[in-house]
Structures are given as C-alpha cells and as structure tokens.
Design a protein around this motif. Structure first.
Motif, PDB file in Angstrom:
ATOM      1  N   TYR A 188       0.848  -1.185   0.000  1.00 16.09           N
ATOM      2  CA  TYR A 188       0.000   0.000   0.000  1.00 16.09           C
ATOM      3  C   TYR A 188       0.885   1.236   0.000  1.00 16.09           C
ATOM      4  O   TYR A 188       1.961   1.247   0.584  1.00 16.09           O
ATOM      5  N   PHE A 191      -4.107   0.862  -2.493  1.00 19.14           N
ATOM      6  CA  PHE A 191      -3.612  -0.493  -2.754  1.00 19.14           C
ATOM      7  C   PHE A 191      -2.755  -0.506  -4.016  1.00 19.14           C
ATOM      8  O   PHE A 191      -3.172   0.002  -5.065  1.00 19.14           O
ATOM      9  N   GLU A 216      -0.867  -7.214  -4.789  1.00 22.17           N
ATOM     10  CA  GLU A 216      -0.798  -8.333  -3.873  1.00 22.17           C
ATOM     11  C   GLU A 216      -0.156  -9.512  -4.580  1.00 22.17           C
ATOM     12  O   GLU A 216      -0.474  -9.791  -5.742  1.00 22.17           O
ATOM     13  N   ASN A 269      -3.460  -9.582  -7.520  1.00 24.79           N
ATOM     14  CA  ASN A 269      -4.346  -8.432  -7.566  1.00 24.79           C
ATOM     15  C   ASN A 269      -3.500  -7.179  -7.769  1.00 24.79           C
ATOM     16  O   ASN A 269      -2.345  -7.126  -7.314  1.00 24.79           O
ATOM     17  N   ASN A 328      -9.363 -11.880   5.333  1.00 21.76           N
ATOM     18  CA  ASN A 328      -8.148 -11.235   4.868  1.00 21.76           C
ATOM     19  C   ASN A 328      -7.685 -10.224   5.909  1.00 21.76           C
ATOM     20  O   ASN A 328      -7.788  -9.024   5.717  1.00 21.76           O
ATOM     21  N   SER A 380      -9.308   4.855  -5.755  1.00 19.94           N
ATOM     22  CA  SER A 380     -10.449   5.458  -5.055  1.00 19.94           C
ATOM     23  C   SER A 380     -10.680   4.697  -3.767  1.00 19.94           C
ATOM     24  O   SER A 380     -10.295   3.538  -3.638  1.00 19.94           O
ATOM     25  N   GLN A 381     -11.286   5.353  -2.790  1.00 18.31           N
ATOM     26  CA  GLN A 381     -11.482   4.735  -1.502  1.00 18.31           C
ATOM     27  C   GLN A 381     -12.891   4.190  -1.426  1.00 18.31           C
ATOM     28  O   GLN A 381     -13.852   4.839  -1.800  1.00 18.31           O
ATOM     29  N   ASN A 406     -16.637  -8.669   4.845  1.00 26.90           N
ATOM     30  CA  ASN A 406     -16.451  -8.240   6.225  1.00 26.90           C
ATOM     31  C   ASN A 406     -15.918  -6.818   6.231  1.00 26.90           C
ATOM     32  O   ASN A 406     -15.518  -6.274   5.187  1.00 26.90           O
ATOM     33  N   GLN A 443     -13.302  -4.290   8.626  1.00 25.07           N
ATOM     34  CA  GLN A 443     -12.294  -4.338   9.682  1.00 25.07           C
ATOM     35  C   GLN A 443     -11.934  -2.918  10.106  1.00 25.07           C
ATOM     36  O   GLN A 443     -12.075  -1.968   9.334  1.00 25.07           O
ATOM     37  N   TYR A 486      -8.660  -0.728  11.837  1.00 24.32           N
ATOM     38  CA  TYR A 486      -7.233  -0.740  12.122  1.00 24.32           C
ATOM     39  C   TYR A 486      -6.868   0.564  12.821  1.00 24.32           C
ATOM     40  O   TYR A 486      -7.523   1.601  12.633  1.00 24.32           O
ATOM     41  N   PHE A 502      -8.773   3.518  10.991  1.00 27.17           N
ATOM     42  CA  PHE A 502      -9.202   3.295   9.609  1.00 27.17           C
ATOM     43  C   PHE A 502     -10.170   2.119   9.547  1.00 27.17           C
ATOM     44  O   PHE A 502      -9.937   1.081  10.179  1.00 27.17           O
ATOM     45  N   ASP A 523     -13.564  -5.637   2.887  1.00 21.45           N
ATOM     46  CA  ASP A 523     -13.088  -6.807   2.164  1.00 21.45           C
ATOM     47  C   ASP A 523     -14.222  -7.239   1.251  1.00 21.45           C
ATOM     48  O   ASP A 523     -15.212  -7.814   1.715  1.00 21.45           O
ATOM     49  N   GLY A 537     -12.388  -9.669  -4.575  1.00 24.19           N
ATOM     50  CA  GLY A 537     -10.934  -9.592  -4.659  1.00 24.19           C
ATOM     51  C   GLY A 537     -10.217 -10.050  -3.423  1.00 24.19           C
ATOM     52  O   GLY A 537     -10.814 -10.470  -2.448  1.00 24.19           O
ATOM     53  N   ASN A 538      -8.924  -9.984  -3.462  1.00 22.03           N
ATOM     54  CA  ASN A 538      -8.091 -10.331  -2.325  1.00 22.03           C
ATOM     55  C   ASN A 538      -7.396  -9.095  -1.814  1.00 22.03           C
ATOM     56  O   ASN A 538      -6.194  -9.099  -1.588  1.00 22.03           O
ATOM     57  N   LYS A 539      -8.129  -8.012  -1.665  1.00 23.98           N
ATOM     58  CA  LYS A 539      -7.518  -6.808  -1.157  1.00 23.98           C
ATOM     59  C   LYS A 539      -8.483  -6.118  -0.217  1.00 23.98           C
ATOM     60  O   LYS A 539      -9.695  -6.279  -0.319  1.00 23.98           O
ATOM     61  N   LEU A 540      -7.919  -5.382   0.729  1.00 21.88           N
ATOM     62  CA  LEU A 540      -8.717  -4.525   1.583  1.00 21.88           C
ATOM     63  C   LEU A 540      -8.667  -3.114   1.021  1.00 21.88           C
ATOM     64  O   LEU A 540      -7.618  -2.664   0.561  1.00 21.88           O
ATOM     65  N   THR A 541      -9.802  -2.435   1.075  1.00 20.00           N
ATOM     66  CA  THR A 541      -9.885  -1.047   0.653  1.00 20.00           C
ATOM     67  C   THR A 541     -10.136  -0.207   1.883  1.00 20.00           C
ATOM     68  O   THR A 541     -11.118  -0.434   2.605  1.00 20.00           O
ATOM     69  N   PHE A 542      -9.276   0.780   2.104  1.00 21.61           N
ATOM     70  CA  PHE A 542      -9.293   1.561   3.340  1.00 21.61           C
ATOM     71  C   PHE A 542     -10.011   2.882   3.160  1.00 21.61           C
ATOM     72  O   PHE A 542      -9.980   3.503   2.087  1.00 21.61           O
TER      73      PHE A 542
END
Lengths: 114, 111
Positions: free
Chosen positions: A35, A45, A48, A56, A101, B1-2, B31, B33, B35, B88, B92, B96-101
């Motif tokens: 990140y 991001f 990955e 990704n 994740n 973009s967030q 889900n 999350q 942080y 933050f 999820d 995808g396999n990414k987290l967007t913050f």
C-alpha cells in the motif's frame, strides 16, 4: 513469531532515480500486499502477491512493479521517481488461503523524493 | 479510489470519555475491519465484523455494522491517552483479495 519486516525504513531519492523496497512477511504467510500512504490520497492499494504470482493489482502506473520470491519475501520497485511518489510504503502479509483477509503490517518505508 | 469514507476526520476528547467514529462504504462486503495507526507507523488490526453480524465487542471496543445503510461505527469507551492514533475502516469485498481503506479518523485523547 517475528513480525513483518520492511527495509529500508527511510530513504531519500531524487527525481528520475529508481528505488527498491523489501518486505519479509511473517513466517508461513504466503500473501504480501503493498500500500502507498500519502496525506492527500490516503491508503492506496498497489498490488498483492501470493506464491510468487501477482494476484491483484491497484490503479498505479507501470513505473510501480513488484515481485515475490519463493521464500515469500517481496520487493517493490518504483522507476523514474516523481515528487508525488513521496509516501509511506506499507507492506502487509496474510496466510493468503482461506479465511478472512486480516493484514499484519510492517512499520513502513518512508520515501522522500527531492 | 477509496471504498470507505470516515467521519469525523478528526476528534479531540478528554481521557475517560468515549470516542465514536463512523465509516460508510459503497459496495457489498464480506467483512469490515478496523485498524489503528500510530503516528506514521504500520497499521494494527483491531477488530473484524462479518457481513452477517450486527455488533461485536473486543475489550473497550464496540463495532456495529448496518449493511442496509452500508455503514459501520467504532466506539472506544473510557478512552486513554494511549488511544491517540488514526483509525481506519477497511472493507473486504467478495470479488478480490484486497482490503480497501477509508480516509481515517484522527483521534486525540487529552490527559
């Protein structure tokens, strides 16, 4: 268990140069994410990697690239640095298989481009 | 973009008070999350709430999730000076396999 280790912690480069950042994930973790964090854009991001394959990718130009080695360590490279690349670059790892994740982050590499 | 937008952007409270921050997101999620980040360091995972859960507790943290409104809140009770940090939310998404913050909430707890 050792945490996620990022090196170097701080570095200063000039425009046009390139930089390589390194990330060692938690032992046993096979997924590494990168990140970029800036005051203006927040946490963005980059990409990955899982088992040496990019799984990704975010919306960054081709100057930003990465790779992952067979021991799950990862590097990211930024070529032809621009002033706007100044940022905190964060690496995070997860086991990468089933389940939620949940990311474990390193302390980051702070890049300043002059 | 967030994916997530958080409010307020900044919050200042006295030690012992409660701190509440909110997160809104745009697409469906697996889900959500939360942080914490201390002053330019790495982020630390606090709590995860799944899309089929409405409320979750962990110590002094309480998280709610309203998927119909696409929003979540984080409550820190009886805050301490050590809670001073940026918080933050991260989503999820199924695809995808990414987290967007989200953009984060800066919390200052004054002793």
């Amino acid at each position: 268990k050792a945490g996620v280790t990022q090196t170097p912690r701080y570095l200063i480069k000039t425009r046009g140069q390139q930089v390589t950042l390194s990330c060692s994930p938690i032992s046993g973790h096979r997924s590494v994410s990168w990140y970029q964090q800036t005051p203006g854009q927040g946490l963005q991001f980059l990409f990955e990697y899982f088992s040496e394959t990019q799984r990704n990718k975010g919306n960054f130009p081709g100057r930003f690239s990465g790779r992952q080695f067979s021991n799950s360590r990862s590097e990211m490279n930024v070529s032809t640095l621009e002033l706007g690349d100044s940022a905190l670059y964060l690496c995070a790892s997860t086991p990468g298989v089933t389940g939620a994740n949940v990311l474990t982050f390193g302390a980051g590499s702070r890049l300043t481009v002059l | 973009s967030q994916q997530g937008e958080e409010d307020p952007q900044a919050l200042s409270i006295q030690e012992g008070e409660n701190a509440t921050m909110n997160c809104s997101y745009k697409t469906s999620i697996n889900n959500l999350q939360w942080y914490r980040q201390n002053s330019g360091r790495g982020l630390v995972h606090l709590i995860l709430i799944r899309s089929n859960e409405r409320e979750k507790h962990s110590g002094r943290l309480r998280v709610t999730l309203d998927t119909s409104k696409k929003s979540s809140s984080l409550l820190i009770t009886a805050s301490r000076a050590a809670d001073t940090a940026s918080y933050f939310c991260a989503t999820d998404a199924p695809a995808g396999n990414k987290l967007t913050f989200g953009g984060g909430t800066r919390v200052l707890v004054k002793p």
